[in-house]
Design a protein around this motif. Structure first.
Motif, PDB file in Angstrom:
ATOM      1  N   VAL A  14       0.844  -1.210   0.000  1.00 49.94           N
ATOM      2  CA  VAL A  14       0.000   0.000   0.000  1.00 49.94           C
ATOM      3  C   VAL A  14       0.872   1.250   0.000  1.00 49.94           C
TER       4      VAL A  14
ATOM      5  N   ALA B 133       1.163   4.242  -2.820  1.00 52.34           N
ATOM      6  CA  ALA B 133       0.971   5.662  -2.500  1.00 52.34           C
ATOM      7  C   ALA B 133       2.173   6.471  -2.991  1.00 52.34           C
TER       8      ALA B 133
ATOM      9  N   PHE C 179       1.902   6.877  -6.694  1.00 54.59           N
ATOM     10  CA  PHE C 179       0.864   7.868  -7.017  1.00 54.59           C
ATOM     11  C   PHE C 179       1.422   9.287  -6.927  1.00 54.59           C
ATOM     12  N   VAL C 180       2.079   9.584  -5.801  1.00 51.43           N
ATOM     13  CA  VAL C 180       2.608  10.943  -5.612  1.00 51.43           C
ATOM     14  C   VAL C 180       3.730  11.219  -6.635  1.00 51.43           C
TER      15      VAL C 180
ATOM     16  N   ILE D 121       2.191  12.110  -9.934  1.00 57.26           N
ATOM     17  CA  ILE D 121       1.675  13.495  -9.916  1.00 57.26           C
ATOM     18  C   ILE D 121       2.830  14.474 -10.053  1.00 57.26           C
TER      19      ILE D 121
ATOM     20  N   LEU E 249       5.166  15.400   0.662  1.00 66.29           N
ATOM     21  CA  LEU E 249       4.393  14.157   0.831  1.00 66.29           C
ATOM     22  C   LEU E 249       5.242  12.936   0.498  1.00 66.29           C
TER      23      LEU E 249
ATOM     24  N   SER F 113      -7.926   1.537   2.560  1.00 63.50           N
ATOM     25  CA  SER F 113      -7.061   2.556   3.183  1.00 63.50           C
ATOM     26  C   SER F 113      -6.226   3.260   2.115  1.00 63.50           C
ATOM     27  N   LEU F 114      -5.840   2.523   1.075  1.00 62.59           N
ATOM     28  CA  LEU F 114      -5.107   3.167  -0.025  1.00 62.59           C
ATOM     29  C   LEU F 114      -5.995   4.215  -0.712  1.00 62.59           C
TER      30      LEU F 114
ATOM     31  N   MET G 236      -6.247   7.225   1.415  1.00 62.55           N
ATOM     32  CA  MET G 236      -4.995   7.998   1.336  1.00 62.55           C
ATOM     33  C   MET G 236      -4.937   8.805   0.041  1.00 62.55           C
ATOM     34  N   LEU G 237      -5.315   8.187  -1.081  1.00 61.36           N
ATOM     35  CA  LEU G 237      -5.261   8.882  -2.372  1.00 61.36           C
ATOM     36  C   LEU G 237      -6.260  10.044  -2.399  1.00 61.36           C
TER      37      LEU G 237
ATOM     38  N   PHE H   8      -4.658  12.765  -0.339  1.00 69.87           N
ATOM     39  CA  PHE H   8      -3.561  13.414  -1.068  1.00 69.87           C
ATOM     40  C   PHE H   8      -4.121  14.331  -2.160  1.00 69.87           C
ATOM     41  N   SER H   9      -5.173  13.866  -2.854  1.00 66.13           N
ATOM     42  CA  SER H   9      -5.767  14.679  -3.911  1.00 66.13           C
ATOM     43  C   SER H   9      -6.341  15.961  -3.340  1.00 66.13           C
TER      44      SER H   9
END
Lengths: 157, 96
Positions: A69, A73, A76-77, A80, A135, B26-27, B30-31, B34-35
């Motif tokens: 997980v 994450a 993902f960051v 972006i 982040l 939970s992911l 979190m996303l 963050f968004s």
């Protein structure tokens, strides 16, 4: 304070519970004792889990899922961070499989009034990538702690 | 004995399914968080539905979309990491 003893595994409480209750009664009221009891409960559970093969594998499974997980994450960051200010859409894909797409901001596309409003609200900061970077650093730190946790637990006596 | 084995197998499958569901939820949270922090328009394809989070419209914002393959890949990756770690520990387990 005695309630903290309920955090210990049942087998441990059967064996040492009575003695520990007397000890806790004598030393109750101290914050240090409460912390010791919490740490002791974690160590007791670690020992119970390590003694059993299936429980040990189940713990490793949960740890692996948590790491996965966090890695997602971070991905993902990072995506972006890479694609947010690019004028072209940034795709994360393998062959025909498209996992995610980032369509970046295009400052020139907004009207003048909107750009002035953004500037007034302080949205055009000198380092616009700073929140993403912060982040990312935070997530990497959490990942490092997560990866080091089993080793730290093993080293506890 | 067979009944106990079947019960154990069902328990393992349930544990795996529930833990992956919790991890993916939970992911997703979190996303979404963050968004919201990074002021993005965020969308996830879930079957034939869309889960979207729109940022305020007073400034140009980026759009992030997670497609079907991303959702399925995420579940598969979480499952693979968990099962890989579990099988590694199970095979290398030694009595303490």
């Amino acid at each position: 304070m005695k309630g903290l003893l309920r955090l210990y595994p049942r087998s441990w409480r059967k064996r040492y519970g009575a003695e520990m209750e007397i000890l806790v009664e004598e030393t109750s009221g101290r914050v240090g004792v409460a912390l010791d009891l919490l740490l002791g409960a974690a160590i007791a559970y670690r020992d119970v889990i390590r003694r059993d093969r299936v429980l040990s594998a189940a713990g490793a499974y949960l740890h692996g899922a948590c790491v996965a997980v966090l890695l997602q994450a971070i991905a993902f960051v990072s995506l972006i961070l890479a694609g947010q200010r690019s004028p072209e859409p940034t795709d994360l894909h393998t062959g025909p499989f498209y996992f995610a797409t980032v369509v970046g901001t295009q400052p020139s596309s907004g009207s003048e009034t909107r750009q002035q409003l953004s500037a007034t609200l302080g949205l055009s900061a000198p380092f616009p990538w700073l929140p993403e970077l912060a982040l990312l650093v935070g997530l990497v730190l959490v990942l490092v702690v997560m990866l080091a946790t089993p080793r730290l637990l093993r080293s506890l006596r | 004995m067979t009944g106990r084995r079947a019960a154990a197998a069902v328990s393992v499958v349930l544990l795996i399914a529930v833990s992956v569901a919790v991890a993916e939820s939970s992911l997703l949270v979190m996303l979404l968080l963050f968004s919201s922090i990074l002021r993005l328009n965020f969308g996830v394809e879930l079957g034939d539905q869309w889960l979207t989070l729109y940022a305020p419209r007073y400034a140009p914002v980026a759009n992030v979309v997670v497609h079907h393959a991303g959702t399925i890949g995420s579940i598969a990756f979480t499952l693979a990491c968990g099962l890989g770690a579990a099988s590694w520990r199970y095979r290398r387990w030694r009595p303490a």
